[in-house]
Write a protein that holds these residues in place. Structure first.
Motif, PDB file in Angstrom:
ATOM      1  N   GLN A 245      41.372  45.914  54.666  1.00 39.41           N
ATOM      2  CA  GLN A 245      42.689  45.814  53.779  1.00 39.41           C
ATOM      3  C   GLN A 245      42.903  44.552  52.962  1.00 39.41           C
ATOM      4  N   HIS A 246      42.409  43.493  53.322  1.00 34.84           N
ATOM      5  CA  HIS A 246      42.446  41.988  52.897  1.00 34.84           C
ATOM      6  C   HIS A 246      41.619  42.384  51.321  1.00 34.84           C
ATOM      7  N   LEU A 247      40.425  42.923  51.393  1.00 31.12           N
ATOM      8  CA  LEU A 247      39.663  43.068  50.431  1.00 31.12           C
ATOM      9  C   LEU A 247      40.176  43.807  49.228  1.00 31.12           C
ATOM     10  N   ILE A 248      40.893  44.922  49.622  1.00 34.05           N
ATOM     11  CA  ILE A 248      41.597  45.746  48.758  1.00 34.05           C
ATOM     12  C   ILE A 248      42.718  45.030  47.942  1.00 34.05           C
ATOM     13  N   GLN A 249      43.227  44.137  48.762  1.00 30.56           N
ATOM     14  CA  GLN A 249      44.538  43.299  48.349  1.00 30.56           C
ATOM     15  C   GLN A 249      43.814  42.262  47.217  1.00 30.56           C
ATOM     16  N   GLN A 250      42.672  41.805  47.759  1.00 34.49           N
ATOM     17  CA  GLN A 250      41.996  40.734  46.930  1.00 34.49           C
ATOM     18  C   GLN A 250      41.581  41.339  45.698  1.00 34.49           C
ATOM     19  N   ARG A 251      40.978  42.459  45.473  1.00 38.78           N
ATOM     20  CA  ARG A 251      40.782  43.169  44.349  1.00 38.78           C
ATOM     21  C   ARG A 251      42.108  43.347  43.465  1.00 38.78           C
ATOM     22  N   CYS A 252      43.071  43.596  44.103  1.00 41.27           N
ATOM     23  CA  CYS A 252      44.470  43.888  43.352  1.00 41.27           C
ATOM     24  C   CYS A 252      44.557  42.368  42.685  1.00 41.27           C
ATOM     25  N   LEU A 253      44.531  41.460  43.327  1.00 44.60           N
ATOM     26  CA  LEU A 253      44.811  39.926  43.120  1.00 44.60           C
ATOM     27  C   LEU A 253      44.195  39.804  41.849  1.00 44.60           C
ATOM     28  N   GLU A 254      42.783  39.918  41.718  1.00 47.48           N
ATOM     29  CA  GLU A 254      41.990  39.710  40.513  1.00 47.48           C
ATOM     30  C   GLU A 254      42.472  40.529  39.364  1.00 47.48           C
ATOM     31  N   GLU A 255      42.829  41.654  39.862  1.00 50.27           N
ATOM     32  CA  GLU A 255      43.289  42.743  38.573  1.00 50.27           C
ATOM     33  C   GLU A 255      44.590  42.087  38.066  1.00 50.27           C
TER      34      GLU A 255
ATOM     35  N   LEU B 100      36.936  46.894  65.509  1.00 47.88           N
ATOM     36  CA  LEU B 100      37.384  47.833  64.854  1.00 47.88           C
ATOM     37  C   LEU B 100      38.841  47.332  64.164  1.00 47.88           C
ATOM     38  N   GLN B 101      39.539  46.861  64.590  1.00 50.79           N
ATOM     39  CA  GLN B 101      40.834  46.253  64.193  1.00 50.79           C
ATOM     40  C   GLN B 101      40.464  45.069  63.068  1.00 50.79           C
ATOM     41  N   ARG B 102      39.512  44.296  63.522  1.00 57.35           N
ATOM     42  CA  ARG B 102      39.616  43.100  62.763  1.00 57.35           C
ATOM     43  C   ARG B 102      38.813  43.494  61.484  1.00 57.35           C
ATOM     44  N   ASN B 103      38.001  44.575  61.663  1.00 57.09           N
ATOM     45  CA  ASN B 103      37.391  45.056  60.320  1.00 57.09           C
ATOM     46  C   ASN B 103      38.145  45.788  59.402  1.00 57.09           C
ATOM     47  N   PHE B 104      38.978  46.550  59.982  1.00 55.30           N
ATOM     48  CA  PHE B 104      40.099  47.196  59.226  1.00 55.30           C
ATOM     49  C   PHE B 104      41.152  46.210  58.535  1.00 55.30           C
ATOM     50  N   ARG B 105      41.455  45.065  59.038  1.00 53.16           N
ATOM     51  CA  ARG B 105      42.127  44.058  58.428  1.00 53.16           C
ATOM     52  C   ARG B 105      41.092  43.463  57.319  1.00 53.16           C
ATOM     53  N   LEU B 106      40.034  43.604  57.645  1.00 50.58           N
ATOM     54  CA  LEU B 106      39.264  42.898  56.324  1.00 50.58           C
ATOM     55  C   LEU B 106      39.128  43.880  55.246  1.00 50.58           C
TER      56      LEU B 106
ATOM     57  N   PHE C 233      49.816  38.161  57.055  1.00 47.38           N
ATOM     58  CA  PHE C 233      50.026  38.354  55.642  1.00 47.38           C
ATOM     59  C   PHE C 233      49.185  37.893  54.873  1.00 47.38           C
ATOM     60  N   PHE C 234      48.798  38.825  53.964  1.00 48.81           N
ATOM     61  CA  PHE C 234      47.881  38.642  52.785  1.00 48.81           C
ATOM     62  C   PHE C 234      48.290  37.469  51.842  1.00 48.81           C
ATOM     63  N   ARG C 235      49.463  37.314  51.727  1.00 50.87           N
ATOM     64  CA  ARG C 235      50.254  36.325  50.826  1.00 50.87           C
ATOM     65  C   ARG C 235      49.694  34.953  51.457  1.00 50.87           C
ATOM     66  N   ASP C 236      49.950  34.778  52.679  1.00 52.04           N
ATOM     67  CA  ASP C 236      49.616  33.408  53.498  1.00 52.04           C
ATOM     68  C   ASP C 236      48.200  33.063  53.255  1.00 52.04           C
ATOM     69  N   ILE C 237      47.475  34.303  53.821  1.00 52.51           N
ATOM     70  CA  ILE C 237      45.906  33.552  53.751  1.00 52.51           C
ATOM     71  C   ILE C 237      45.464  33.456  52.323  1.00 52.51           C
ATOM     72  N   ALA C 238      45.908  34.124  51.446  1.00 52.15           N
ATOM     73  CA  ALA C 238      45.538  34.012  49.797  1.00 52.15           C
ATOM     74  C   ALA C 238      45.905  32.625  49.472  1.00 52.15           C
ATOM     75  N   THR C 239      47.174  32.355  49.747  1.00 47.51           N
ATOM     76  CA  THR C 239      47.970  31.128  49.135  1.00 47.51           C
ATOM     77  C   THR C 239      47.100  30.051  49.686  1.00 47.51           C
TER      78      THR C 239
ATOM     79  N   LEU D  91      36.497  35.086  47.667  1.00 53.97           N
ATOM     80  CA  LEU D  91      36.123  36.433  47.970  1.00 53.97           C
ATOM     81  C   LEU D  91      34.758  36.096  48.933  1.00 53.97           C
ATOM     82  N   GLU D  92      33.957  34.956  48.820  1.00 50.52           N
ATOM     83  CA  GLU D  92      32.884  34.570  49.597  1.00 50.52           C
ATOM     84  C   GLU D  92      33.466  34.031  50.912  1.00 50.52           C
ATOM     85  N   GLU D  93      34.386  33.648  51.060  1.00 53.54           N
ATOM     86  CA  GLU D  93      35.116  33.036  52.095  1.00 53.54           C
ATOM     87  C   GLU D  93      35.761  34.257  53.221  1.00 53.54           C
ATOM     88  N   ILE D  94      36.040  35.378  52.462  1.00 52.34           N
ATOM     89  CA  ILE D  94      36.894  36.352  53.231  1.00 52.34           C
ATOM     90  C   ILE D  94      36.119  36.674  54.531  1.00 52.34           C
TER      91      ILE D  94
END
Lengths: 426, 443, 384
Positions: free
Chosen positions: B86-96, B78-84, B143-149, B126-129
């Motif tokens: 969260q990550h997806l939401i931030q990824q969408r923000c990044l796209e915007e 549950l925690q892992r998927n919760f992080r996922l 941190f989203f920043r680290d993974i995204a970078t 996105l595919e890799e997430i």
């Protein structure tokens, strides 16, 4: 544009005195007046007045330059000439100022020295400073070497040594430079006047023993010491100033008012602090505000004793003029050994009922700074009052980290507060 | 339920903890500090609250009587998927944010090429997430920043061959990620837990089939608990910038003292080495600070110094300690000055000294400075607690232990795995205490 | 005593590096005498000697000590020597000493005298106030100051030597100074046979042993070195300036030498050579000593000089046939660094090339200094 500064009326009096003095200096060459460059600690103001020599105090010029945001450039100019970044910034600021037209704090040009009077008390840098100035100016130089109070008291030998130097070296040189004969009776009169000002000065400083303290004995104290530590000791102007100041302070005390800060009257006195070490001049108001914003009042400070320690009874003595000049020089704060300084600070903490004591450790000034960490520990142990420590410099803005100092001061005041609460909870 | 929060706004990371009114730690959260302090605090606090709800949820699960193995797996998934989520939401923000950044007229000429390159990269990310958050994959960073970078850089480098300019792509990324970080995004438990739960179920339909409903009930129950934040206190280097009133701010010295006391009640001395400064603190048996010393105005011997060394040696910060530990013959280093660190290191390397030996010397030199600060503050009388980011560095800890023994004899040295939260814990206790004090006044 | 030159240098280095002051303890055991530490730069060793006390030169811990407690007492902008000295004091290294002398050379050493009183109340800490009035007034003051101190020394040692004994001590130190000058003279003549790093160690060893022993050591070293067969290299001849208090690490001195400089004059161990020439050994011994300080002291940064600053330096450069000056001062050393611009002005006026760098006694890096000194030596050779 900074906010207008709130002032006491004695401040105006002082400002006028200074303006007149610098005006006299500016036209001294046309008027044929002679001037002597000399230092604050151990200054022989009365003796200079005896010969109508106008004092110029290089460290005061340096700190004034800092308050007018000029010191960074002056220091840079001196460092460019080969002066080490490690050494005293007063020296470099002064040399930089000389290289930039020697414009004094009131915007007028300072005259070249007619004589360099190196009365060197409590600081070796002074000696080097005047050796350097001697390279710049073709004028007589005379040194008064004042021994250190290494064992906590002046001895007859020390006194004799100083008096002999005054008689056989200093006075003859001043006579020659000024063209005036030494008149010991005039010196006595001047010293009697000094003693009167000193009496009132001590009363002003000791007013801080009251709660709330009507004065700030460090930041405010800097203004109170100015006439008596510089060109005006022994003059009627100084007497008038200290009478006015004392009346003002007494009035505030009677009304239970705290000190006046540049931002306005201080509201609540929350912390009573003893401060060791010179102020920082580049961020003087900012530092003061860091204290006053927290409700911290400096009730006593050692810096206000560098130009003479008067609160333990010493006064210039017209009956023994030269001996008393010797005692004055010997007794200046930085000429006292570390055990004596520790005693003095502990005594201030107790007599002024301080909640704490803070050390401003100044990079430029080893005379003050070397050993301060031991003083900190000792005073804490003796008084049971917590000590605090922060670092800055005299006139080098590069060594003032506002965030860092604010952080420490806030932490320190909160620590006192927390301790207080813990005690009251018991 | 009632709680208090404490926030420690540090120079590199912002930490938050949630504490109940009995002084129990409910949750903790951390994020990287950023230009917008309000958001850094909000993110850390939201993380702490999420962490608190997961803790409450774990407690709830105990009542279901599941086998331990199943229970633990469920929480982990549950925690892992919760992080996922969260990550997806931030990824969408990044796209915007990319779209926004690219709308700037300065890109008028190359917009098409850039947009196509960026969307290619983003698509790849996105595919890799889901793979990054797949079961059994160790988390690389919180941190989203680290993974995204990492993901972006890897792909942007790949675009080089197709004519895109790498530096330009990175500059676009930098502009966009800062916007993401300084934007308020709802990453809360209640708004993201249900999609996460569905993901858990779909990962292993068979396993969860019989527990579906009771589990969902518990999740809903925990999501529905009202957490009342009665008070919050902020501390840290950036505390003057905290969005709190003055009486809700405490110095980090006081907070570290109290936090260390909470973790280890017999502590009398605390050493904290953070990124920017080093603090030696003495406390009494109530956690009240009796004296403290901080490092000189230069950052010599602080965490930042290790950062320079890592850069200079082309190593990760976390690799320094273990490498130093392999040294057989440490080199004597006299200066921990950050300004000279690089030059001294290169000099040593040319002289033929081994990296690990130099590092061992550096860690010792750094701890020597800390020892001086400790001596300045009054030494180590009894139990001693080491906190801050540098307390995670094995070589630093080893050097410190050795020096403490040499100079003060046998002393208990505490290092908590949660040591990074010491300041925030102290702040939360202050927050709770002022509420209690108010109650007493009211009574 | 060591037989060969190499053995002698090894022995000297061993003594210099022994921060536990082993030779001092041995001397005390053997003689039953007392020992007193002398901080830089100058102390009246003659008076200590006459009182039956071994003067021990304390010049910090060099690069041989890790500083922990010492740093707790000093801010980062203060030089290194007081830190290591306090560290040694607190570690017990200085326990063979029955007193300490702090001469008036700068604010840091001055304040250290008071710190010593507070930290080590059982050991007498004497401040030696050297007059800056270089005339009869100064002689008078200093005579009293030295008499006062001599009284203190006698109290510590329990001896009561007469004027003649002091004169005999002065004579022994006259010999010591003359041997040291001979060593410098020989080095100036044939620097390849008298490397500065060796001479330095020899003189430094004298800080920790009996002066008569030291005189023997110097004599035999000078003879051995003079007889040794060494090859001259075309190095630059330089004067090193500014290292009179906190000492450069031995490796720094070697680095300067190895990078192509013959150090033909220096102020490393200025204290042992501060007074030029002989001190009179007839009449009032203490007054003679005071007078020698006033009248025979070398130019030094901690000694007030009204005019012709650097005059003696320029003269020295010429006398030694030196080709350049290396200003080599400890970081944060007020006297040396404040003096330096005036010295530089004087040598610039005399068209003498110079270079400058700073060090700390525990500096471990010499790469930069090696390059700088090497370039300096090369440039001198190129243009001379």
């Amino acid at each position: 544009m900074s906010k207008p500064v709130i002032k006491e009326s004695s401040m105006d009096l002082q400002k006028e005195m200074l303006a007149r003095h610098f005006e006299k200096l500016a036209v001294s060459e046309e008027n044929g007046d002679k001037c002597a460059y000399t230092f604050v600690p151990g200054n022989l103001a009365e003796l200079l007045h005896c010969f109508d020599l106008l004092p110029v105090l290089p460290e005061i010029n340096a700190l004034q330059s800092a308050m007018r945001n000029k010191s960074a450039d002056y220091i840079a100019a001196a460092e460019k000439e080969g002066h080490s970044e490690d050494v005293c910034t007063y020296v470099k600021c002064d040399l930089g100022m000389a290289k930039n037209g020697n414009i004094g704090p009131t915007g007028t040009r300072l005259p070249k020295p007619s004589v360099l009077l190196l009365s060197y008390t409590g600081c070796f840098t002074f000696m080097k400073w005047f050796e350097i100035l001697k390279q710049e100016y073709d004028c007589p130089i005379v040194m008064l070497h004042v021994p250190y109070q290494a064992d906590g008291k002046p001895t007859a030998e020390m006194r004799r040594y100083i008096v002999k130097q005054l008689q056989e070296k200093v006075i003859p040189v001043l006579e020659e430079v000024s063209g005036k004969k030494f008149d010991i009776d005039r010196l006595r009169q001047l010293m009697a006047s000094s003693a009167r000002s000193e009496d009132n000065f001590v009363k002003v400083m000791e007013s801080a023993k009251q709660t709330p303290s009507p004065i700030d004995g460090y930041f405010g104290g800097v203004y109170y010491i100015s006439p008596i530590f510089t060109a005006f000791r022994g003059t009627p102007e100084a007497e008038t100033y200290y009478e006015a100041l004392l009346a003002e302070v007494n009035d505030r005390a009677a009304r239970k008012l705290g000190p006046l800060t540049p931002e306005g009257p201080m509201k609540e006195e929350k912390y009573r602090i003893v401060v060791e070490g010179p102020p920082n001049w580049t961020h003087f108001r900012e530092l003061w505000k860091m204290f006053s914003d927290e409700g911290a009042v400096a009730v006593a400070s050692t810096y206000t004793r560098v130009g003479g320690v008067y609160d333990f009874g010493f006064r210039h003595d017209p009956d023994n003029p030269l001996e008393s000049l010797a005692d004055y020089c010997l007794g200046c704060y930085t000429n006292l050994n570390l055990p004596t300084r520790t005693d003095m600070i502990s005594k201030y903490v107790e007599e002024y009922q301080a909640d704490g004591f803070l050390i401003n450790s100044v990079k430029s000034c080893n005379s003050f700074s070397a050993g301060q960490l031991l003083i900190l520990r000792e005073v804490e142990q003796r008084t049971g009052v917590p000590g605090g420590f922060f670092e800055s410099d005299l006139v080098d803005p590069r060594y003032f980290s506002a965030a860092n100092i604010k952080n420490r001061l806030e932490s320190y005041f909160q620590m006192i507060e927390q301790k207080r609460n813990a005690v009251s909870a018991l | 339920m009632d709680c208090c929060t404490g926030i420690d706004l540090g120079s590199t990371t912002t930490k938050a903890v949630v504490m109940d009114m009995d002084g129990r730690l409910l949750g903790k959260g951390i994020t990287n500090s950023r230009s917008n302090y309000d958001i850094a605090c909000a993110v850390a606090k939201s993380e702490a609250l999420i962490n608190a709800r997961f803790a409450l949820f774990t407690h709830e699960l105990d009542e279901l009587g599941l086998e331990d193995e199943v229970k633990n797996r469920f929480i982990k998934d549950l925690q892992r998927n919760f992080r996922l989520e969260q990550h997806l939401i931030q990824q969408r923000c990044l796209e915007e944010e990319f779209t926004h950044v690219l709308s700037d007229p300065r890109y008028d000429e190359e917009r098409d090429l850039l947009t196509s390159n960026v969307s290619n990269v983003l698509q790849g990310m996105l595919e890799e997430i889901p793979l990054l958050f797949a079961p059994g994959i160790p988390a690389r960073s919180d941190f989203f920043r680290d993974i995204a970078t990492g993901g972006y850089m890897k792909r942007a480098q790949g675009r080089k061959c197709s004519g895109g300019d790498f530096d330009q792509l990175m500059s676009l990324f930098d502009k966009s990620i800062i916007r993401v970080e300084n934007r308020e995004i709802d990453l809360s438990f209640s708004n993201n837990i249900m999609p996460a739960l569905e993901r858990v179920y779909s990962e292993d339909e068979e396993l969860w089939a019989k527990h579906k409903d009771p589990l969902r009930d518990r999740v809903l129950k925990v999501a529905g608990i009202e957490i009342n934040e009665l008070n919050t206190v902020g501390t840290g280097y950036g505390r003057s910038k905290l969005p709190f009133r003055k009486d809700q701010i405490r110095s980090e010295i006081l907070c570290h003292g109290l936090g260390a006391h909470w973790m280890f009640p017999n502590t009398t001395t605390v050493l904290d080495i953070g990124g920017q400064d080093t603090k030696a603190i003495q406390i009494d048996n109530q956690g009240i600070v009796t004296s403290f010393q901080m490092n000189d105005r230069c950052a010599a011997g602080c965490g930042r110094y290790l950062g320079y060394i890592a850069d200079e040696m082309n190593l990760g910060l976390h690799e320094l300690g273990p490498l130093a530990q392999t040294s057989k013959r440490k080199v004597k280093i006299s200066s921990t000055c950050t300004v000279f660190a690089g030059a001294e290191l290169r000099d040593r390397m040319t002289l033929g000294d081994k990296r690990e030996d130099i590092l061992a010397g550096l860690h010792r030199a750094m701890m020597l400075r800390a020892m001086s600060l400790l001596a300045r503050s009054g030494g180590i009388a009894e139990e001693f607690t080491f906190t801050g980011g540098v307390a995670k560095n094995v070589a630093s800890v080893a050097a410190l232990k050795h020096l403490v023994k040499e100079n003060y004899g046998e002393r208990t040295i505490n290092i908590s795995p949660d040591s990074i939260y010491t300041g925030a814990i102290g702040a939360a206790i202050f927050a709770a205490r002022s509420i209690t004090a108010l109650d007493e006044v009211a009574a | 005593m060591a037989e060969t030159k190499a053995d002698m240098i090894d022995l000297a280095e061993e003594i210099v590096r022994d921060l536990e002051l082993g030779t001092v303890s041995k001397w005390k055991e053997k003689t039953g005498g007392k020992a007193v530490g002398c901080m830089p730069v100058w102390s009246p060793r003659e008076l200590l000697h006459a009182a039956g006390i071994l003067p021990v030169g304390i010049v910090g811990g060099g690069d041989g000590i890790e500083i922990i407690k010492g740093d707790a007492y000093f801010q980062s902008y203060i030089c290194q020597i007081p830190r290591s000295t306090i560290e040694m004091g607190l570690n017990g290294n200085l326990s063979p000493l029955d007193g300490m002398i702090f001469p008036s050379i700068c604010d840091v050493i001055r304040n250290l005298s008071g710190m010593w009183k507070m930290l080590f109340p059982k050991t007498p800490a004497w401040y030696l106030d050297m007059p800056q009035s270089f005339d009869e007034i100064g002689v008078d003051f200093f005579t009293h100051e030295l008499k006062r101190l001599f009284g203190e020394f006698c109290r510590v040692s329990g001896q009561n030597p007469d004027n003649d004994s002091i004169n005999r001590s002065i004579a022994i130190y006259n010999e010591n100074r003359s041997l040291i000058e001979e060593l410098y003279q020989k080095r100036r003549e044939r620097p390849w046979c008298f490397p500065v790093s060796e001479g330095y160690l020899l003189i430094r060893a004298g800080y920790q042993i009996d002066v008569k022993e030291h005189n023997k050591m110097l004599r035999s070293y000078i003879d051995l070195a003079a007889a040794s067969d060494c090859k001259a290299i075309d190095n630059a001849r330089v004067v090193v300036l500014g290292s009179f208090c906190e000492q450069p690490p031995l490796n720094l001195i070697r680095t300067i030498e190895k990078s192509g400089c013959y150090v033909v004059e220096d102020d490393f161990t200025l204290g042992a050579r501060l007074i030029k020439g002989e001190i009179s050994t007839t009449g009032d011994a203490i007054e003679n000593l005071a007078r020698a300080f006033i009248e025979q002291s070398r130019e030094a940064a901690f000694i007030y000089r009204e005019s012709e600053k650097g005059g003696e330096l320029v003269e020295k450069v010429k006398k030694c046939n030196a080709e350049g000056v290396v200003c080599c001062a400890p970081s944060f050393c007020d006297p040396a660094l404040l003096d330096q611009p005036m010295m530089v002005a004087a040598i610039e006026k005399a068209s003498i090339p110079y270079t400058s760098f700073k060090y700390a006694e525990n500096t471990g890096q010499f790469q930069v200094i090696r390059e700088q000194a090497g370039t300096f030596a090369d440039s001198i050779k190129l243009w001379s």
